[in-house]
Scaffold this motif. Sequence first.
Motif, PDB file in Angstrom:
ATOM      1  N   GLN A 166       0.829  -1.200   0.000  1.00  0.00           N
ATOM      2  CA  GLN A 166       0.000   0.000   0.000  1.00  0.00           C
ATOM      3  C   GLN A 166       0.864   1.252   0.000  1.00  0.00           C
ATOM      4  OE1 GLN A 166      -2.302  -0.868   3.511  1.00  0.00           O
ATOM      5  NE2 GLN A 166      -4.108  -1.483   2.327  1.00  0.00           N
ATOM      6  N   PHE A 167       1.915   1.263   0.808  1.00  0.00           N
ATOM      7  CA  PHE A 167       2.761   2.445   0.881  1.00  0.00           C
ATOM      8  C   PHE A 167       3.447   2.722  -0.460  1.00  0.00           C
ATOM      9  CE2 PHE A 167       6.849   4.537   1.806  1.00  0.00           C
ATOM     10  CZ  PHE A 167       6.356   5.727   2.329  1.00  0.00           C
ATOM     11  N   VAL A 168       3.969   1.667  -1.075  1.00  0.00           N
ATOM     12  CA  VAL A 168       4.643   1.840  -2.368  1.00  0.00           C
ATOM     13  C   VAL A 168       3.669   2.384  -3.413  1.00  0.00           C
ATOM     14  CG1 VAL A 168       5.776   0.643  -4.269  1.00  0.00           C
ATOM     15  CG2 VAL A 168       6.396   0.101  -1.903  1.00  0.00           C
ATOM     16  N   GLN A 169       2.471   1.809  -3.471  1.00  0.00           N
ATOM     17  CA  GLN A 169       1.498   2.262  -4.456  1.00  0.00           C
ATOM     18  C   GLN A 169       1.071   3.702  -4.201  1.00  0.00           C
ATOM     19  OE1 GLN A 169       0.657   0.630  -7.214  1.00  0.00           O
ATOM     20  NE2 GLN A 169       2.081  -0.981  -6.568  1.00  0.00           N
ATOM     21  N   LEU A 170       0.918   4.074  -2.952  1.00  0.00           N
ATOM     22  CA  LEU A 170       0.557   5.458  -2.632  1.00  0.00           C
ATOM     23  C   LEU A 170       1.646   6.437  -3.084  1.00  0.00           C
ATOM     24  CD1 LEU A 170      -0.938   5.008   0.951  1.00  0.00           C
ATOM     25  CD2 LEU A 170      -2.191   5.757  -1.083  1.00  0.00           C
ATOM     26  N   CYS A 171       2.904   6.043  -2.898  1.00  0.00           N
ATOM     27  CA  CYS A 171       4.014   6.912  -3.306  1.00  0.00           C
ATOM     28  C   CYS A 171       4.053   7.114  -4.821  1.00  0.00           C
ATOM     29  CB  CYS A 171       5.341   6.329  -2.832  1.00  0.00           C
ATOM     30  SG  CYS A 171       5.599   6.451  -1.045  1.00  0.00           S
ATOM     31  N   LYS A 172       3.494   6.173  -5.572  1.00  0.00           N
ATOM     32  CA  LYS A 172       3.530   6.232  -7.034  1.00  0.00           C
ATOM     33  C   LYS A 172       2.299   6.911  -7.628  1.00  0.00           C
ATOM     34  CE  LYS A 172       3.924   1.832  -7.948  1.00  0.00           C
ATOM     35  NZ  LYS A 172       4.224   0.576  -8.646  1.00  0.00           N
ATOM     36  N   ALA A 173       1.403   7.405  -6.786  1.00  0.00           N
ATOM     37  CA  ALA A 173       0.086   7.835  -7.258  1.00  0.00           C
ATOM     38  C   ALA A 173       0.132   8.870  -8.375  1.00  0.00           C
ATOM     39  CB  ALA A 173      -0.728   8.376  -6.081  1.00  0.00           C
ATOM     40  N   LEU A 174       1.012   9.852  -8.294  1.00  0.00           N
ATOM     41  CA  LEU A 174       1.079  10.911  -9.305  1.00  0.00           C
ATOM     42  C   LEU A 174       2.180  10.684 -10.333  1.00  0.00           C
ATOM     43  CD1 LEU A 174       0.626  14.094  -7.075  1.00  0.00           C
ATOM     44  CD2 LEU A 174      -1.018  13.141  -8.677  1.00  0.00           C
ATOM     45  N   ILE A 175       2.840   9.535 -10.262  1.00  0.00           N
ATOM     46  CA  ILE A 175       4.070   9.359 -11.026  1.00  0.00           C
ATOM     47  C   ILE A 175       4.002   8.206 -12.019  1.00  0.00           C
ATOM     48  CG2 ILE A 175       6.553   8.905 -10.837  1.00  0.00           C
ATOM     49  CD1 ILE A 175       6.400  10.079  -7.995  1.00  0.00           C
ATOM     50  N   HIS A 176       3.711   7.019 -11.508  1.00  0.00           N
ATOM     51  CA  HIS A 176       3.969   5.790 -12.229  1.00  0.00           C
ATOM     52  C   HIS A 176       3.266   5.702 -13.583  1.00  0.00           C
ATOM     53  CE1 HIS A 176       3.658   1.351 -12.945  1.00  0.00           C
ATOM     54  NE2 HIS A 176       4.939   1.478 -12.692  1.00  0.00           N
ATOM     55  N   ASP A 177       1.950   5.828 -13.592  1.00  0.00           N
ATOM     56  CA  ASP A 177       1.209   5.631 -14.839  1.00  0.00           C
ATOM     57  C   ASP A 177       1.588   6.654 -15.893  1.00  0.00           C
ATOM     58  OD1 ASP A 177      -0.020   3.509 -13.676  1.00  0.00           O
ATOM     59  OD2 ASP A 177      -1.966   4.476 -13.395  1.00  0.00           O
ATOM     60  N   ARG A 178       1.746   7.904 -15.485  1.00  0.00           N
ATOM     61  CA  ARG A 178       2.087   8.941 -16.460  1.00  0.00           C
ATOM     62  C   ARG A 178       3.458   8.710 -17.080  1.00  0.00           C
ATOM     63  NH1 ARG A 178       1.372  14.748 -14.193  1.00  0.00           N
ATOM     64  NH2 ARG A 178       2.027  13.869 -12.203  1.00  0.00           N
ATOM     65  N   LEU A 179       4.413   8.238 -16.278  1.00  0.00           N
ATOM     66  CA  LEU A 179       5.734   7.938 -16.827  1.00  0.00           C
ATOM     67  C   LEU A 179       5.706   6.677 -17.674  1.00  0.00           C
ATOM     68  CD1 LEU A 179       8.180   8.696 -13.883  1.00  0.00           C
ATOM     69  CD2 LEU A 179       7.970   9.941 -16.028  1.00  0.00           C
ATOM     70  N   LEU A 180       5.030   5.632 -17.164  1.00  0.00           N
ATOM     71  CA  LEU A 180       5.013   4.354 -17.855  1.00  0.00           C
ATOM     72  C   LEU A 180       4.370   4.467 -19.232  1.00  0.00           C
ATOM     73  CD1 LEU A 180       5.781   1.371 -17.355  1.00  0.00           C
ATOM     74  CD2 LEU A 180       3.435   0.996 -16.597  1.00  0.00           C
ATOM     75  N   LEU A 181       3.305   5.268 -19.329  1.00  0.00           N
ATOM     76  CA  LEU A 181       2.584   5.419 -20.585  1.00  0.00           C
ATOM     77  C   LEU A 181       3.146   6.526 -21.464  1.00  0.00           C
ATOM     78  CD1 LEU A 181      -1.059   5.023 -19.209  1.00  0.00           C
ATOM     79  CD2 LEU A 181       0.319   3.302 -20.403  1.00  0.00           C
ATOM     80  N   GLY A 182       4.187   7.196 -20.992  1.00  0.00           N
ATOM     81  CA  GLY A 182       4.798   8.251 -21.783  1.00  0.00           C
ATOM     82  C   GLY A 182       3.933   9.488 -21.920  1.00  0.00           C
ATOM     83  N   LEU A 183       3.035   9.727 -20.949  1.00  0.00           N
ATOM     84  CA  LEU A 183       2.153  10.886 -21.018  1.00  0.00           C
ATOM     85  C   LEU A 183       2.889  12.175 -20.690  1.00  0.00           C
ATOM     86  CD1 LEU A 183      -1.032   9.406 -19.277  1.00  0.00           C
ATOM     87  CD2 LEU A 183      -0.471   9.472 -21.717  1.00  0.00           C
ATOM     88  N   VAL A 184       3.993  12.051 -19.957  1.00  0.00           N
ATOM     89  CA  VAL A 184       4.828  13.211 -19.645  1.00  0.00           C
ATOM     90  C   VAL A 184       6.282  12.801 -19.824  1.00  0.00           C
ATOM     91  CG1 VAL A 184       3.201  14.269 -18.021  1.00  0.00           C
ATOM     92  CG2 VAL A 184       4.869  12.607 -17.192  1.00  0.00           C
ATOM     93  N   GLU A 185       7.117  13.778 -20.072  1.00  0.00           N
ATOM     94  CA  GLU A 185       8.538  13.511 -20.217  1.00  0.00           C
ATOM     95  C   GLU A 185       9.243  13.459 -18.876  1.00  0.00           C
ATOM     96  OE1 GLU A 185      10.387  12.685 -22.851  1.00  0.00           O
ATOM     97  OE2 GLU A 185       8.505  12.580 -23.962  1.00  0.00           O
ATOM     98  N   ASP A 186       8.725  14.212 -17.914  1.00  0.00           N
ATOM     99  CA  ASP A 186       9.379  14.271 -16.611  1.00  0.00           C
ATOM    100  C   ASP A 186       8.346  14.622 -15.556  1.00  0.00           C
ATOM    101  OD1 ASP A 186      11.374  14.026 -14.816  1.00  0.00           O
ATOM    102  OD2 ASP A 186      12.581  15.693 -15.561  1.00  0.00           O
ATOM    103  N   ILE A 187       8.686  14.346 -14.304  1.00  0.00           N
ATOM    104  CA  ILE A 187       7.857  14.674 -13.158  1.00  0.00           C
ATOM    105  C   ILE A 187       8.604  15.725 -12.341  1.00  0.00           C
ATOM    106  CG2 ILE A 187       6.773  13.809 -11.051  1.00  0.00           C
ATOM    107  CD1 ILE A 187       5.469  12.695 -13.513  1.00  0.00           C
ATOM    108  N   SER A 188       7.901  16.770 -11.952  1.00  0.00           N
ATOM    109  CA  SER A 188       8.557  17.859 -11.236  1.00  0.00           C
ATOM    110  C   SER A 188       8.821  17.468  -9.785  1.00  0.00           C
ATOM    111  CB  SER A 188       7.678  19.113 -11.272  1.00  0.00           C
ATOM    112  OG  SER A 188       6.534  18.943 -10.451  1.00  0.00           O
ATOM    113  N   PRO A 189       9.817  18.105  -9.157  1.00  0.00           N
ATOM    114  CA  PRO A 189      10.041  17.870  -7.730  1.00  0.00           C
ATOM    115  C   PRO A 189       8.799  18.147  -6.894  1.00  0.00           C
ATOM    116  CG  PRO A 189      11.903  19.031  -8.695  1.00  0.00           C
ATOM    117  CD  PRO A 189      10.835  18.986  -9.748  1.00  0.00           C
TER     118      PRO A 189
END
Length: 214
Positions: A166-189
Amino acid sequence: MSTVTEMPMPEIRRGRKFEQVLEGARHIFMRDGFEGASVDDIAREAGVSKATIYAYFPDKRLLFTEICTSECHRQAELAEADIDPDLSARDLLGFLGHRIAEFMMSDFGRDLFRLMVGEVARFPELARTFHAHGPGLVRERLVTRLRALTERGELRIEDFDLASDQFVQLCKALIHDRLLLGLVEDISPADIERSVNGALEMFMARYGTNPGAA
């Protein structure tokens, strides 16, 4: 019902150009995928002969597995070395959450996830190996930390495997899918901070022994 028995992979042999081979192979695998990566291209990228590659890695699966496992273990050891065992539950989990997010955002992390998703149907044994030494390793290390924090009285957890996932998935909430699917080039700090802080708030509200504390 019959079952398919996978042939065991041969052993790795190490030599003077071992790391050179790994570095070249890493680039080719991430660029071309597992099936598309040729030994000729790996040899050319690494600056070695095909005979050298086969001397170290008689099977291409073995080479790919070594790249995945060595990098995942290296990242885990780096994180472990930087952990202050006296940190509070919130601070420790915040540190680990940022490390999880940083690995996912790295070129290697995002390329590896994309590669595994693309290859899992054809090479399920590679996916199982990756999971054991990637997400499985994260869970194992995180469970150890959650147990220690529970023993200290800062957390109240019964199912440590579930809490870890649960903790790992929560940490990925705003990151994982967008990066994996190439929807964004980078994630801001700021996005990383928002995701990890949100994970902490939800996790501590569920498992913290003093969820109202700052």
